[in-house]
Design a protein around this motif. Structure first.
Motif, PDB file in Angstrom:
ATOM      1  N   GLN A 186       0.707  -1.240   0.010  1.00  0.00           N
ATOM      2  CA  GLN A 186      -0.001   0.099   0.135  1.00  0.00           C
ATOM      3  C   GLN A 186       0.735   1.164  -0.038  1.00  0.00           C
ATOM      4  O   GLN A 186       0.327   2.387   0.111  1.00  0.00           O
ATOM      5  CB  GLN A 186      -0.887   0.065   1.168  1.00  0.00           C
ATOM      6  N   GLU A 187       2.075   1.255  -0.294  1.00  0.00           N
ATOM      7  CA  GLU A 187       3.147   2.240  -0.321  1.00  0.00           C
ATOM      8  C   GLU A 187       2.411   3.421  -1.412  1.00  0.00           C
ATOM      9  O   GLU A 187       2.029   2.974  -2.162  1.00  0.00           O
ATOM     10  CB  GLU A 187       4.618   1.927  -0.800  1.00  0.00           C
ATOM     11  N   GLY A 188       2.572   4.599  -0.812  1.00  0.00           N
ATOM     12  CA  GLY A 188       1.854   5.649  -1.576  1.00  0.00           C
ATOM     13  C   GLY A 188       0.609   5.944  -1.666  1.00  0.00           C
ATOM     14  O   GLY A 188       0.096   6.883  -2.308  1.00  0.00           O
ATOM     15  N   LEU A 189      -0.151   5.175  -0.694  1.00  0.00           N
ATOM     16  CA  LEU A 189      -1.597   5.323  -0.799  1.00  0.00           C
ATOM     17  C   LEU A 189      -1.946   6.260   0.421  1.00  0.00           C
ATOM     18  O   LEU A 189      -1.227   5.956   1.445  1.00  0.00           O
ATOM     19  CB  LEU A 189      -2.406   4.005  -0.780  1.00  0.00           C
ATOM     20  N   THR A 190      -2.848   7.132   0.386  1.00  0.00           N
ATOM     21  CA  THR A 190      -3.068   7.905   1.709  1.00  0.00           C
ATOM     22  C   THR A 190      -3.911   6.949   2.565  1.00  0.00           C
ATOM     23  O   THR A 190      -4.285   6.193   2.082  1.00  0.00           O
ATOM     24  CB  THR A 190      -3.966   9.061   1.288  1.00  0.00           C
ATOM     25  N   GLY A 191      -4.007   7.514   3.763  1.00  0.00           N
ATOM     26  CA  GLY A 191      -4.926   6.808   4.767  1.00  0.00           C
ATOM     27  C   GLY A 191      -6.291   6.742   4.249  1.00  0.00           C
ATOM     28  O   GLY A 191      -6.880   5.602   4.210  1.00  0.00           O
ATOM     29  N   GLU A 192      -6.805   7.610   3.572  1.00  0.00           N
ATOM     30  CA  GLU A 192      -8.421   7.818   3.008  1.00  0.00           C
ATOM     31  C   GLU A 192      -8.341   6.778   1.908  1.00  0.00           C
ATOM     32  O   GLU A 192      -9.166   5.988   1.750  1.00  0.00           O
ATOM     33  CB  GLU A 192      -8.573   8.926   2.609  1.00  0.00           C
ATOM     34  N   GLU A 193      -7.382   6.398   0.778  1.00  0.00           N
ATOM     35  CA  GLU A 193      -7.444   5.479   0.034  1.00  0.00           C
ATOM     36  C   GLU A 193      -7.402   4.262   0.402  1.00  0.00           C
ATOM     37  O   GLU A 193      -7.769   3.324  -0.187  1.00  0.00           O
ATOM     38  CB  GLU A 193      -6.312   5.986  -0.860  1.00  0.00           C
ATOM     39  N   ARG A 194      -6.390   3.975   1.555  1.00  0.00           N
ATOM     40  CA  ARG A 194      -6.315   2.745   1.953  1.00  0.00           C
ATOM     41  C   ARG A 194      -7.822   2.136   2.499  1.00  0.00           C
ATOM     42  O   ARG A 194      -7.961   0.992   2.119  1.00  0.00           O
ATOM     43  CB  ARG A 194      -5.120   2.568   3.121  1.00  0.00           C
ATOM     44  N   GLU A 195      -8.251   3.155   3.196  1.00  0.00           N
ATOM     45  CA  GLU A 195      -9.331   2.833   3.667  1.00  0.00           C
ATOM     46  C   GLU A 195     -10.821   2.244   2.573  1.00  0.00           C
ATOM     47  O   GLU A 195     -11.488   1.550   2.799  1.00  0.00           O
ATOM     48  CB  GLU A 195     -10.199   3.738   4.696  1.00  0.00           C
ATOM     49  N   GLN A 196     -10.531   3.348   1.618  1.00  0.00           N
ATOM     50  CA  GLN A 196     -11.605   3.123   0.593  1.00  0.00           C
ATOM     51  C   GLN A 196     -11.189   1.993  -0.310  1.00  0.00           C
ATOM     52  O   GLN A 196     -12.140   1.229  -0.610  1.00  0.00           O
ATOM     53  CB  GLN A 196     -11.415   4.404  -0.432  1.00  0.00           C
ATOM     54  N   LEU A 197      -9.979   1.598  -0.585  1.00  0.00           N
ATOM     55  CA  LEU A 197      -9.635   0.324  -1.085  1.00  0.00           C
ATOM     56  C   LEU A 197     -10.138  -0.925  -0.191  1.00  0.00           C
ATOM     57  O   LEU A 197     -10.637  -1.797  -0.718  1.00  0.00           O
ATOM     58  CB  LEU A 197      -7.887   0.259  -1.279  1.00  0.00           C
ATOM     59  N   ALA A 198      -9.900  -0.750   1.162  1.00  0.00           N
ATOM     60  CA  ALA A 198     -10.342  -1.873   1.770  1.00  0.00           C
ATOM     61  C   ALA A 198     -11.932  -2.040   1.915  1.00  0.00           C
ATOM     62  O   ALA A 198     -12.369  -3.109   1.809  1.00  0.00           O
ATOM     63  CB  ALA A 198      -9.845  -1.946   3.163  1.00  0.00           C
ATOM     64  N   SER A 199     -12.636  -0.991   1.881  1.00  0.00           N
ATOM     65  CA  SER A 199     -13.984  -1.121   2.034  1.00  0.00           C
ATOM     66  C   SER A 199     -14.638  -1.710   0.718  1.00  0.00           C
ATOM     67  O   SER A 199     -15.569  -2.359   0.487  1.00  0.00           O
ATOM     68  CB  SER A 199     -14.521   0.365   2.274  1.00  0.00           C
ATOM     69  N   LEU A 200     -14.122  -1.152  -0.555  1.00  0.00           N
ATOM     70  CA  LEU A 200     -14.737  -1.584  -1.671  1.00  0.00           C
ATOM     71  C   LEU A 200     -14.247  -3.076  -1.988  1.00  0.00           C
ATOM     72  O   LEU A 200     -15.183  -3.770  -2.350  1.00  0.00           O
ATOM     73  CB  LEU A 200     -13.905  -0.555  -2.919  1.00  0.00           C
ATOM     74  N   VAL A 201     -13.288  -3.365  -1.691  1.00  0.00           N
ATOM     75  CA  VAL A 201     -12.942  -5.015  -1.836  1.00  0.00           C
ATOM     76  C   VAL A 201     -13.711  -5.678  -0.940  1.00  0.00           C
ATOM     77  O   VAL A 201     -14.086  -6.949  -1.273  1.00  0.00           O
ATOM     78  CB  VAL A 201     -11.294  -5.397  -1.862  1.00  0.00           C
ATOM     79  N   GLU A 202     -13.888  -5.271   0.276  1.00  0.00           N
ATOM     80  CA  GLU A 202     -14.832  -6.209   1.214  1.00  0.00           C
ATOM     81  C   GLU A 202     -16.242  -5.948   0.553  1.00  0.00           C
ATOM     82  O   GLU A 202     -16.788  -7.059   0.739  1.00  0.00           O
ATOM     83  CB  GLU A 202     -14.815  -5.467   2.730  1.00  0.00           C
ATOM     84  N   ARG A 203     -16.686  -5.000  -0.132  1.00  0.00           N
ATOM     85  CA  ARG A 203     -17.976  -4.819  -0.488  1.00  0.00           C
ATOM     86  C   ARG A 203     -18.195  -6.176  -1.705  1.00  0.00           C
ATOM     87  O   ARG A 203     -19.133  -6.561  -1.720  1.00  0.00           O
ATOM     88  CB  ARG A 203     -18.584  -3.864  -1.004  1.00  0.00           C
ATOM     89  N   MET A 204     -16.932  -6.152  -2.126  1.00  0.00           N
ATOM     90  CA  MET A 204     -17.063  -6.965  -3.676  1.00  0.00           C
ATOM     91  C   MET A 204     -17.110  -8.269  -2.982  1.00  0.00           C
ATOM     92  O   MET A 204     -17.975  -9.398  -3.593  1.00  0.00           O
ATOM     93  CB  MET A 204     -15.728  -6.956  -4.396  1.00  0.00           C
ATOM     94  N   ARG A 205     -16.163  -8.719  -1.988  1.00  0.00           N
ATOM     95  CA  ARG A 205     -16.326 -10.076  -1.273  1.00  0.00           C
ATOM     96  C   ARG A 205     -17.654 -10.326  -0.763  1.00  0.00           C
ATOM     97  O   ARG A 205     -18.166 -11.654  -0.966  1.00  0.00           O
ATOM     98  CB  ARG A 205     -15.111 -10.239  -0.303  1.00  0.00           C
ATOM     99  N   GLN A 206     -18.409  -9.600  -0.151  1.00  0.00           N
ATOM    100  CA  GLN A 206     -19.738  -9.601   0.313  1.00  0.00           C
ATOM    101  C   GLN A 206     -20.642 -10.040  -0.777  1.00  0.00           C
ATOM    102  O   GLN A 206     -21.436 -11.048  -0.731  1.00  0.00           O
ATOM    103  CB  GLN A 206     -20.160  -8.603   1.175  1.00  0.00           C
ATOM    104  N   ASN A 207     -20.525  -9.467  -1.750  1.00  0.00           N
ATOM    105  CA  ASN A 207     -21.246  -9.628  -3.043  1.00  0.00           C
ATOM    106  C   ASN A 207     -21.254 -10.938  -3.391  1.00  0.00           C
ATOM    107  O   ASN A 207     -22.107 -11.738  -3.890  1.00  0.00           O
ATOM    108  CB  ASN A 207     -21.295  -8.487  -4.108  1.00  0.00           C
ATOM    109  N   LEU A 208     -19.858 -11.483  -3.674  1.00  0.00           N
ATOM    110  CA  LEU A 208     -19.767 -12.605  -4.291  1.00  0.00           C
ATOM    111  C   LEU A 208     -20.109 -13.852  -3.281  1.00  0.00           C
ATOM    112  O   LEU A 208     -20.509 -14.869  -3.636  1.00  0.00           O
ATOM    113  CB  LEU A 208     -18.200 -12.886  -4.600  1.00  0.00           C
TER     114      LEU A 208
END
Length: 149
Positions: A114-136
Motif C-alpha cells: 500500500q506504499e504511496g496510498l493515503t490513509g483515506e485511499e487505504r480505507e476506501q480500497l479495503a471498503s470496496l474490496v470488502e463490498r465485492m467479497r460480500q457480494n460474491l
C-alpha cells in the motif's frame, strides 16, 4: 481500465502470496499450511469440512496436511461432542510463535503493498474490496440454497 478487475485482484493476491511465502520460507511451513493455521487462529475449534471448504482443497489433501501439522505439534484434533464422526481442530502452543510471526510478516507486506496510498485511499480500497467479497459470498450462498431446493 484495460484489465478486468477480477484479473487484477487475482494477480495481486498471487503476488502477495508469493512474497509472503518468500518471507516465511525459513519456517518450513507451506503457504497452504500457513492459511490453515491463520484460519484456525481466527476460528479455533472448526471442523475439517468447513476448513476444507475455506481452503478449497479436497478432504484427503486437508487430512494429510493436518496429519503433518499434528505430527509437528502445531495443532490437535479433538472429537466433536455433537458428531462422533467429526473432528474439531485446535492450535497447540508450539504454533503460536509462528502465527505471531506470520501476522507481523503479513502486516509488513501489506504496508509495502500500500506504499504511496493515503490513509483515506487505504480505507476506501479495503471498503470496496470488502463490498465485492460480500457480494460474491452472498451470490455463492444464494446458489447453494438454490441447489438445495
Amino acid at each position: 481500465m484495460s484489465e478486468a478487475i477480477g484479473f487484477l485482484i487475482h494477480d495481486t493476491a498471487r503476488l502477495f502470496r508469493r512474497e509472503l511465502n518468500e518471507r516465511m520460507r525459513h519456517s518450513g511451513v507451506t503457504a497452504l499450511q500457513w492459511r490453515l493455521l491463520a484460519y484456525l487462529a481466527r476460528n479455533e475449534g472448526t471442523n475439517q469440512v468447513k476448513l476444507a471448504e475455506f481452503l478449497e482443497v479436497e478432504p484427503i489433501t486437508l487430512s494429510r496436511m493436518i496429519d503433518r501439522l499434528a505430527d509437528a505439534g502445531m495443532l490437535s484434533r479433538r472429537r466433536d461432542p455433537d458428531d462422533r464422526r467429526a473432528w474439531r481442530l485446535y492450535l497447540e502452543e508450539q504454533s503460536l510463535p509462528l502465527i505471531v510471526e506470520l501476522r507481523a510478516a503479513s502486516a509488513k507486506l501489506t504496508e509495502a503493498a500500500q506504499e504511496g496510498l493515503t490513509g483515506e485511499e487505504r480505507e476506501q480500497l479495503a471498503s470496496l474490496v470488502e463490498r465485492m467479497r460480500q457480494n460474491l459470498s452472498r451470490k455463492a450462498c444464494d446458489a447453494k440454497q438454490e441447489q438445495a431446493a
